[in-house]
Motif scaffolding. Structure first.
Motif, PDB file in Angstrom:
ATOM      1  N   PHE A 273      -3.092   0.487  -6.022  1.00  0.00           N
ATOM      2  CA  PHE A 273      -4.508   0.836  -5.999  1.00  0.00           C
ATOM      3  C   PHE A 273      -5.334  -0.243  -6.696  1.00  0.00           C
ATOM      4  O   PHE A 273      -6.348  -0.706  -6.169  1.00  0.00           O
TER       5      PHE A 273
ATOM      6  N   LEU B 228      -8.275  -3.046  -5.431  1.00  0.00           N
ATOM      7  CA  LEU B 228      -9.597  -3.281  -6.019  1.00  0.00           C
ATOM      8  C   LEU B 228      -9.820  -4.768  -6.230  1.00  0.00           C
ATOM      9  O   LEU B 228     -10.871  -5.313  -5.902  1.00  0.00           O
TER      10      LEU B 228
ATOM     11  N   LEU C   8      -6.574  12.517   0.690  1.00  0.00           N
ATOM     12  CA  LEU C   8      -5.362  11.980   0.077  1.00  0.00           C
ATOM     13  C   LEU C   8      -5.151  12.589  -1.315  1.00  0.00           C
ATOM     14  O   LEU C   8      -4.054  13.012  -1.672  1.00  0.00           O
TER      15      LEU C   8
ATOM     16  N   TYR D 224     -10.171   9.516   1.691  1.00  0.00           N
ATOM     17  CA  TYR D 224      -9.805   9.294   0.291  1.00  0.00           C
ATOM     18  C   TYR D 224      -9.658  10.627  -0.452  1.00  0.00           C
ATOM     19  O   TYR D 224      -8.673  10.853  -1.166  1.00  0.00           O
TER      20      TYR D 224
ATOM     21  N   PHE E 205       0.813  -1.199   0.000  1.00  0.00           N
ATOM     22  CA  PHE E 205       0.000   0.000   0.000  1.00  0.00           C
ATOM     23  C   PHE E 205       0.861   1.269   0.000  1.00  0.00           C
ATOM     24  O   PHE E 205       0.416   2.321  -0.472  1.00  0.00           O
TER      25      PHE E 205
ATOM     26  N   TYR F 279      -2.423   6.854   7.904  1.00  0.00           N
ATOM     27  CA  TYR F 279      -2.558   5.474   7.450  1.00  0.00           C
ATOM     28  C   TYR F 279      -2.462   4.511   8.625  1.00  0.00           C
ATOM     29  O   TYR F 279      -3.249   3.572   8.744  1.00  0.00           O
TER      30      TYR F 279
ATOM     31  N   LEU G 131     -10.841   3.306  -0.326  1.00  0.00           N
ATOM     32  CA  LEU G 131     -10.296   3.194  -1.676  1.00  0.00           C
ATOM     33  C   LEU G 131     -11.062   2.164  -2.493  1.00  0.00           C
ATOM     34  O   LEU G 131     -11.131   2.248  -3.703  1.00  0.00           O
ATOM     35  N   THR G 132     -11.638   1.183  -1.814  1.00  0.00           N
ATOM     36  CA  THR G 132     -12.293   0.129  -2.571  1.00  0.00           C
ATOM     37  C   THR G 132     -13.816   0.283  -2.599  1.00  0.00           C
ATOM     38  O   THR G 132     -14.476  -0.315  -3.442  1.00  0.00           O
TER      39      THR G 132
ATOM     40  N   ARG H 214      -5.969   2.642   8.956  1.00  0.00           N
ATOM     41  CA  ARG H 214      -5.677   1.814   7.793  1.00  0.00           C
ATOM     42  C   ARG H 214      -6.922   1.137   7.226  1.00  0.00           C
ATOM     43  O   ARG H 214      -7.193   1.199   6.033  1.00  0.00           O
TER      44      ARG H 214
ATOM     45  N   LEU I 286      -9.211   3.552   5.530  1.00  0.00           N
ATOM     46  CA  LEU I 286      -8.643   4.096   4.304  1.00  0.00           C
ATOM     47  C   LEU I 286      -8.747   3.071   3.173  1.00  0.00           C
ATOM     48  O   LEU I 286      -9.174   3.393   2.064  1.00  0.00           O
ATOM     49  N   VAL I 287      -8.387   1.829   3.481  1.00  0.00           N
ATOM     50  CA  VAL I 287      -8.453   0.800   2.453  1.00  0.00           C
ATOM     51  C   VAL I 287      -9.910   0.587   2.031  1.00  0.00           C
ATOM     52  O   VAL I 287     -10.228   0.476   0.845  1.00  0.00           O
TER      53      VAL I 287
END
Lengths: 311, 279
Positions: free
Chosen positions: A184, A188, B208, B205, A125, B262, B273-274, B266, B269-270
């Motif tokens: 990234f 996904l 960032l 997100y 990451f 982060y 992003l998804t 964490r 954040l992850v």
């Protein structure tokens, strides 16, 4: 993203709402106005503006004056533009061919739940935390022919002038872009794989399917929406890569890495030819929109993708 | 219960593992290089092996960067990021609420516009944005960065919040409506508390992206007083051409706040992003 489509359907079919929902009036629409007006003013108006400006002569300081289609003829006929267009298409193609499979495999691997994979995905990451400026500057130092990787490892192959040779510079840019964006996309895919029902694998195992067979017959088909989303992001994102290449090479050596977004910037803000730059920008918008809408059409869904990573 | 191990065993392990460890080296090498070099003395940069641990580690490079207005650029980045994200979330929450709850064609069209916005390469509109900012008299101010950054992040933000808000049970809205609650009351007492996870996620997100933005600062500001971190890195590269340890120390300093965020958040954040893409 499919979820979003479902929302559209629900909003669009008042008849299917419950009795209670039919009676309610819903929230005041004006609540959506600030966002809509703001987005229209700073994003949609400029979108039309770029088309308008492509028919003007403007140095960026005075006022634009209309000159008709002059810019279009001039810019399209220029070898520089044609070269930049070809280069951009090469960048798009190679980015997809490199980033998509690596991200897919990494994502599938990361979706396993052993402890060390958890640690790996934390480390993978890290590149996402670096701004493009930081990434480009770090790689510039690392790839320095005299004091970088070559000096460290002592292999002549590594002591090349990576960013100074036309045939190497583009490859280096593609690699740095991949370094920066693969995490990234791997994320996904990781999220996508974790949503595949375990029962599918259990049934396949009972039927005697091996790991390889399961990968092609279960994992890949189940990931098709993730593949479409991620690939579209790479496609449109790579069309608009700017920061990394700008700092790594400024479009050089010569024009070896002058892709369309760089061409646009250099024409507009360095050569003060905003009209010509707007022609390039218009082309970018049309190509980008066509690619993402086209991919959505091909995929048979109405999913929309984002350009966030390109910004 | 054999399911978890089965789940693990069915992955293509060999290809995956080789690639995974190889990629790890590729990811970590540049990061390692940045860190060790930032602790190297300027005088020995050209003499020592670039990948060796510095013989005499020093924080002098950090001192030179901090003495060079780094904190001003840092403060500018904080102001721009916080203002843009707050502005953005306020607008996006209100709009998402309408999109999710209203049955009017207006709400449907609003959503379509934001969905279409996702497919447009917004970078290509930088020239008219520049024109607009100059005309508004905002060129070379922090507002020149805040307003377009917020606008361009709206589509993805609205999409993620809508996706989440859709899962709030209808009954909750209806019972509040029966009790005579206004839109504002519902937003404040129902929608906001229940959407908090999505807001945190999408807020991080967006932060960032705004924090790392480069093109807007490059085009829309000019003076060093309005410089933000990514642009400062670029200009350090110009100012400290022979002081690579200082340039890389600036890189480390620019990443530290994000690294701290982060470490703390964490999972959020992850998830952020998804969330908008992975489903």
């Amino acid at each position: 993203m499919t979820v979003a489509v479902r929302t559209t359907e629900r909003v669009g079919r008042p008849g299917s709402a419950s009795g209670a929902a039919r009676r309610r009036t819903g929230p005041a629409p004006w609540l959506a106005l600030p966002a809509l007006a703001f987005f229209a003013f700073f994003a949609l108006v400029p979108l039309l503006g770029v088309v308008v400006l492509s028919f003007t002569s403007w140095d960026g300081l005075g006022s634009p004056t209309f000159i008709g289609a002059g810019n279009w003829g001039r810019i399209l006929a220029e070898p520089l533009t044609q070269r930049a267009t070809v280069l951009s298409l090469v960048v798009v193609l190679l980015s997809v061919l490199f980033q998509a499979p690596v991200s897919l495999l990494l994502g599938v691997f990361m979706a396993g739940r052993q402890r060390y994979r958890e640690v790996l995905s934390i480390l993978y990451f890290l590149p996402l935390l670096f701004s493009s400026a930081a990434v480009a500057i770090a790689f510039r130092s690392l790839l320095d022919p005299n004091f970088g990787l070559g000096a460290a490892i002592g292999l002549d192959v590594l002591s090349q002038d990576w960013l100074g040779k036309p045939h190497l510079a583009l490859g280096v840019c593609l690699f740095v872009i991949a370094w920066s964006f693969i995490p990234f996309h791997a994320l996904l895919y990781q999220a996508g794989v974790r949503q595949i029902p375990v029962q599918l694998y259990e049934a396949a195992t009972l039927d005697g399917a091996g790991a390889w067979r399961q990968f092609w017959s279960i994992t890949i088909p189940q990931l098709r929406y993730t593949i479409i989303t991620s690939t579209t992001l790479i496609l449109v994102g790579s069309l608009t890569y700017f920061d990394l290449i700008f700092i790594l090479t400024q479009g050089g050596p010569g024009d070896a890495t002058r892709i369309l977004p760089l061409d646009m910037y250099l024409r507009g803000f360095r050569s003060f030819d905003m009209g010509g730059a707007s022609v390039i920008a218009t082309i970018l918008v049309v190509v980008g929109l066509t690619m993402s809408l086209g991919l959505n059409r091909v995929s048979g869904s109405h999913r929309m993708e984002s350009q966030q990573e390109g910004l | 219960m054999s399911a978890p191990s089965l789940h693990g065993r069915t992955r293509p392990n060999v290809v995956g593992a080789v690639l995974a460890w190889g990629w790890l080296a590729i990811v970590l090498l540049p990061i390692y290089f940045i860190i060790v070099t930032s602790f190297r003395a300027q005088a020995v940069y050209y003499a020592e092996n670039p990948l060796s641990i510095p013989a005499n580690p020093t924080v002098a490079a950090y001192g030179r960067v901090l003495a060079n207005d780094f904190l001003l650029y840092f403060a500018n980045s904080v102001v721009v990021t916080v203002t843009a994200v707050v502005l953005l979330l306020l607008m996006a929450v209100a709009a998402s609420y309408v999109i999710v709850r209203s049955v009017s064609p207006f709400a449907r069209r609003t959503f379509s516009i934001f969905l279409l916005g996702l497919a447009i390469p917004m970078q290509a509109t930088i020239i008219p944005v520049y024109y607009l900012i100059v005309q508004l008299g905002l060129y070379d101010t922090l507002w020149a960065l805040i307003l377009p950054s917020a606008a361009f992040a709206l589509p993805i933000t609205v999409l993620i919040i809508v996706t989440f808000m859709r899962d709030i049970p209808k009954e909750l809205f209806e019972s509040m409506r029966v009790d005579g609650a206004s839109d504002m009351a519902m937003l404040w007492r129902l929608v906001l508390p229940l959407s908090k996870p999505a807001l945190v996620t999408v807020g991080i997100y967006d932060a960032l992206n705004v924090w790392n933005g480069f093109l807007f600062p490059l085009v829309l500001t000019q003076s060093s007083g309005m410089r933000v971190l990514p642009l400062s890195l670029w200009s350090y590269q110009g100012e400290f051409t022979t002081d690579i340890p200082a340039v890389l120390a600036a890189v480390v300093l620019s990443v530290l706040p994000l690294l701290a965020a982060y470490v703390v958040g964490r999972r959020q954040l992850v998830a952020g992003l998804t969330a908008g893409f992975g489903k």
